[in-house]
Every structure is written in structure tokens, then in C-alpha cells.
Design a protein around this motif. Structure first.
Motif, mmCIF file in Angstrom:
data_model
loop_
_atom_site.group_PDB
_atom_site.id
_atom_site.type_symbol
_atom_site.label_atom_id
_atom_site.label_comp_id
_atom_site.label_asym_id
_atom_site.label_seq_id
_atom_site.Cartn_x
_atom_site.Cartn_y
_atom_site.Cartn_z
ATOM 1 N N ASP A 170 12.639 23.169 -57.812
ATOM 2 C CA ASP A 170 13.672 22.795 -56.618
ATOM 3 C C ASP A 170 14.585 23.793 -56.295
ATOM 4 O O ASP A 170 15.372 24.739 -57.140
ATOM 5 N N SER A 172 16.699 23.494 -53.951
ATOM 6 C CA SER A 172 17.803 22.864 -52.204
ATOM 7 C C SER A 172 19.139 23.464 -52.098
ATOM 8 O O SER A 172 19.828 23.293 -51.279
ATOM 9 N N ILE A 175 17.210 26.169 -49.505
ATOM 10 C CA ILE A 175 16.709 25.241 -48.465
ATOM 11 C C ILE A 175 17.056 23.874 -48.862
ATOM 12 O O ILE A 175 16.551 23.281 -50.019
ATOM 13 N N HIS A 177 17.231 20.195 -49.279
ATOM 14 C CA HIS A 177 15.787 19.091 -49.890
ATOM 15 C C HIS A 177 14.866 19.993 -49.850
ATOM 16 O O HIS A 177 14.253 18.726 -49.338
ATOM 17 N N THR A 178 14.142 20.924 -50.810
ATOM 18 C CA THR A 178 13.166 21.323 -50.592
ATOM 19 C C THR A 178 12.762 21.732 -52.354
ATOM 20 O O THR A 178 14.053 21.933 -52.675
ATOM 21 N N LYS A 227 7.930 22.050 -50.718
ATOM 22 C CA LYS A 227 7.769 20.515 -49.689
ATOM 23 C C LYS A 227 9.421 20.322 -49.312
ATOM 24 O O LYS A 227 10.436 20.618 -50.299
ATOM 25 N N THR A 228 9.635 19.420 -48.118
ATOM 26 C CA THR A 228 10.934 19.061 -47.935
ATOM 27 C C THR A 228 10.782 17.724 -47.921
ATOM 28 O O THR A 228 9.945 16.751 -47.194
ATOM 29 N N LYS A 229 12.074 17.258 -47.788
ATOM 30 C CA LYS A 229 12.190 15.728 -47.769
ATOM 31 C C LYS A 229 13.582 15.288 -47.208
ATOM 32 O O LYS A 229 14.322 15.763 -47.978
ATOM 33 N N THR A 230 13.384 14.306 -45.902
ATOM 34 C CA THR A 230 15.003 14.207 -45.553
ATOM 35 C C THR A 230 14.738 12.250 -45.278
ATOM 36 O O THR A 230 13.702 12.403 -44.516
ATOM 37 N N THR A 234 9.545 14.828 -42.831
ATOM 38 C CA THR A 234 9.348 15.105 -44.368
ATOM 39 C C THR A 234 8.188 15.969 -43.936
ATOM 40 O O THR A 234 8.100 16.284 -42.704
ATOM 41 N N GLU A 236 5.250 19.452 -45.668
ATOM 42 C CA GLU A 236 4.674 20.494 -46.402
ATOM 43 C C GLU A 236 4.009 21.628 -45.713
ATOM 44 O O GLU A 236 3.672 21.485 -44.697
ATOM 45 N N ASN A 275 13.051 9.842 -47.581
ATOM 46 C CA ASN A 275 13.257 10.268 -49.140
ATOM 47 C C ASN A 275 12.750 9.135 -50.008
ATOM 48 O O ASN A 275 13.614 9.865 -51.501
#
Length: 448
Positions: A170, A172, A175, A177-178, A227-230, A234, A236, A275
């Protein structure tokens, strides 16, 4: 337990001190009505008191044993938690897996006979262990972990491969949420679709991976994937060797040292649950995705300029009662390959009652040019007089390929899902019927 012991002692004392005194109100009534004599009633009353005392004693022993067992389990749990052989330096372990077991009967549309082959190509039916995944995660912090997943897959024989083997880190703080996977990691598309648009991996792969669809790389490869999740977006983005985890030993021997692939996905989540882990039978979601890839020197063949570029869009809408998804893909690749062309896939699922689903899918792939195929035995087909359709005689050519899926699924519990389905493959072109076939499948999808 103390209360039980007290009751037992009290019953015992009353039984001894009042052996000839009737305490039971029912027995008293029977004595008053002359049905029982007083000494008979007293004897019965005494026997009942003894039985109650015996029950209380047994219950006390059970309570005592349960308390002792609970204390032992607590000590063992603490001991196991401190054992380096099991936990090492990790905070916790997660263990699980999946197995896809089933039976497939394949019906060939047109058989043929060749004097150089001892037998015709016939229909066939076999039991299958299509996939067997064993998955472990070892957490090195609350968010970071090491994952290792093995894959026992069926082909001409069974092979044990590394499906995933990566570090999840992780980042985050750097960056938002990444995080990233480093090692034998997910490629950006297939895992996403299998957990949003196509829930039947146990009967066939997604359109982009299936050999009867686009037939591109698999769901994992050696490389790095960010990987980014909001809630609403999202994504990849990854760099990989390019051939997939089942060809993990491919080296840069023909490609002048560089044959990597770059792949990315970005998804807009209309309902803001990007997310969250969605459940198709409980959640409503709608996603629109763009997926691009540039696979340089695909299959390590840069000397012949075999780069592959992919352009791919996808949309899915899910309601607890139904799902519908559609996608279109196009590749820029050498025209002599089945992976050169464009096509689309549409799939839908209806859930009329709890635990039951009806699903269907259509894959359509158009080759960049009409291609020659071999039969299922790997040789050209010499047709008899009744099979000769044109001057090409013994050649099988096709310019399009369709696959039709239809099935019913029953979720027995969280561990077992049963699926019954049919898949029909239809080639179009010059004398293509020798490639057409139908599969009838029964599948048990096991999860733990």
C-alpha cells in the motif's frame, strides 16, 4: 456452575431429611384421594428427588468439563499464535482456494475419415478437474501482504503452475488510494471482469482470454501492477513480460532485450461503489471501462515486428435480479494470426428466485483475413466426394467465429455452486463445418 452445585446439594439434603414427607403436590393429591398410600407416595417422592439430584450432578460435571476445555483452547490459541513455525514474523495468515470440477461431453458437427488415421474424430465425454487453486496470504502489516497461489490446470496432462506470487504494498501515503502488486501479479483486465461482468469462470474464460474469443494473454503475468480504488474511479496500470504466467520462462532471446507489455484499465463506477467488494445478488452497480494494451514483441518475436496493440471498451449493469454486460475489442497485430481482428461479446444473467440464475453469452470474433485451420487432430482434412464444397478441397478456412453459451446455475451454499450449460461453436468461411462443435457441461464450483 456454582448455582447447579447448590441446587444439587439442596435436593440431596431435602431427600435425606424428609424421606417420609411428601413434597410433590401431585403425589399429595393422589394420597388425599386414596389412590396412593402415604408411604408409597413418600417413596416415589424420594426417588424423584434422587433423580433430580443425579441430573444436577451430571450437569455440574458437564459444566466443569466445558470450562476446562475452554481454558485449554485459550491456552492453545495463545501458544499457536506465538509459534514461529506457523506465524513467523507475519501478523496473520489467510488460506483459501477454489476448484472447478465437472463433466464435458463434446459433439463434433462433422466427422471425417483419413486413411492415415486409424480412427474417425468422434464425440467424446470426460470428467475434468479444470482448475484447482490453493491460495495463501501472509500479512506483514495491516495493509501489506505476500500472496502465493498455485494453479493445477488440465490440458493434455495436469500441470502445477504459479498463478500468483507477489508482494502487495500500500502506497496511499504517497499516492492516495493506491498500492501495487510486484511479482506474478494480476493483469489489469481479466480479474476485474470476472468480479463484475462474467461470474462463470468455471465454464469458460472471459472474452478477451478465451481461445474461442479474442484469445489473448491470461489473467496474471510477471511484472508490476499499480491499482487505484476510489468510489467513482478505479484503475490499474501495469508493465509485464507479456506472455502470461503460463509462459513465465519466456526470455528476451529474439526481441533484442525488450519485449515487455504495457496495459491499463480505467473504470467509471456510476453508483460510487468502486472501492467496495460487490455482491451481484445484493448490490446494484453500473460500470464503464476503457482498456488499452501495447504488447511489444508479443511472444518474444520482435525480429518480425510482431507487436500487438489492443483497444477495448466494456460496460456492465447489475441489479440483484439481473445483469447485462457488453464489450468490443480490436487488435492491431499480424494478419496471419487468429488474434488479429475485432469482435464483441454480450452476456446476461437473470435471477428469478433466490439461489438460482439463468445466463447466456455470445462471443463474435472476426479475423483480419480468412485463415486456414487444422482439425482437432492437427492435420488437414481430406473430405470424401460428398464433403467437397469447392476447389479448395481439403482446406478448412474461416473468417469469423461465434460462440453461444446458455446455462443454469444453482448456489447450494457459500462453498458449492452447481452449473449446467451448453456451448456451441460456429465457424464461418470456406468449408468451416469441421471446426464446429457443441459442449454439454456439468460443473461443481467449490470455494473455501
Amino acid at each position: 456452575m456454582k448455582r447447579t452445585l447448590a441446587v444439587m446439594a439442596l435436593l440431596g439434603a431435602v431427600g435425606l431429611a424428609n424421606a417420609q414427607v411428601v413434597e410433590n403436590p401431585i403425589l399429595k393429591k393422589l394420597v388425599e384421594k386414596g389412590i396412593l398410600k402415604e408411604d408409597e407416595a413418600a417413596a416415589i417422592d424420594e426417588q424423584l428427588a434422587k433423580e433430580e439430584a443425579e441430573k444436577a450432578r451430571y450437569q455440574a460435571e458437564i459444566d466443569k468439563t466445558a470450562m476446562e476445555a475452554k481454558d485449554k483452547l485459550a491456552k492453545l490459541e495463545k501458544k499457536w499464535g506465538d509459534m514461529p513455525a506457523l506465524t513467523g514474523k507475519f501478523k496473520k495468515f489467510e488460506i483459501g482456494g477454489k476448484a472447478y470440477l465437472g463433466y464435458t461431453y463434446t459433439a463434433i458437427k462433422r466427422r471425417y475419415h483419413n486413411s492415415t488415421i486409424s480412427n474417425n474424430v468422434n464425440d467424446s465425454g470426460d470428467f475434468e478437474a479444470r482448475r484447482f487453486y490453493f491460495d495463501t496470504k501472509a500479512y506483514i502489516s495491516d495493509k501489506d501482504y505476500i500472496r502465493f497461489t498455485t494453479d493445477l490446470s488440465a490440458g493434455t496432462d495436469y500441470k502445477l503452475k504459479i498463478k500468483y506470487g507477489y508482494l502487495w504494498k500500500d502506497i496511499s501515503d504517497l499516492i492516495p488510494h493506491t498500492g501495487f502488486e510486484f511479482g506474478v501479479a494480476h493483469t489489469p483486465w481479466i480479474d476485474y471482469e470476472e468480479h463484475s461482468g462474467w461470474w462463470y469462470r468455471s465454464i469458460d474464460k472471459t472474452f478477451i482470454e478465451s481461445g474461442d474469443g479474442m484469445g489473448l494473454w491470461p489473467s496474471a503475468d510477471l511484472g508490476i501492477n499499480f491499482k487505484t480504488k476510489t468510489p467513482y474511479i478505479t484503475s490499474e496500470i501495469g508493465m509485464f513480460n507479456g506472455e502470461g504466467y503460463d509462459k513465465i520462462n519466456t526470455k528476451s532471446q529474439k526481441s533484442s532485450g525488450f519485449h515487455n507489455s504495457f496495459e491499463g484499465r480505467i473504470t467509471y463506477h456510476v453508483f460510487g461503489n468502486g472501492n467496495k467488494k460487490v455482491n451481484p445478488t445484493k448490490d446494484q452497480y453500473a460500470n464503464i471501462s476503457l482498456h488499452l494494451a501495447s504488447n511489444i514483441a508479443y511472444n518474444d518475436a520482435n525480429t518480425t515486428h510482431k507487436n500487438l496493440n489492443l483497444y477495448h471498451i466494456h460496460a456492465v449493469y447489475n441489479h440483484p435480479m439481473f445483469l447485462i454486460a457488453a464489450q468490443y475489442g480490436k487488435t492491431d497485430y499480424i494478419s496471419s494470426s487468429t488474434q488479429a481482428g475485432d469482435g464483441y461479446s454480450v452476456n446476461a444473467e437473470v435471477r428469478p428466485v433466490q439461489d438460482w440464475a439463468i445466463f447466456g453469452r455470445l462471443d463474435h470474433w472476426r479475423f483480419k483475413k480468412e485463415l486456414e485451420f487444422k482439425n482437432d487432430l492437427g492435420v488437414a482434412i481430406p473430405p470424401g466426394p460428398s464433403d467437397r464444397n469447392d476447389a479448395t478441397g481439403n482446406r478448412i478456412k474461416a473468417n469469423k467465429r461465434d460462440a453461444y453459451y446458455f446455462g443454469v446455475a444453482y448456489t447450494m451454499n457459500k462453498y458449492v455452486k452447481w452449473i449446467a450449460n451448453v456451448i456451441n461453436y460456429n465457424y464461418k468461411g470456406t468449408n468451416p463445418d469441421y471446426k464446429d462443435k457443441t459442449k454439454y457441461m456439468i460443473t461443481a464450483e467449490l470455494s473455501w
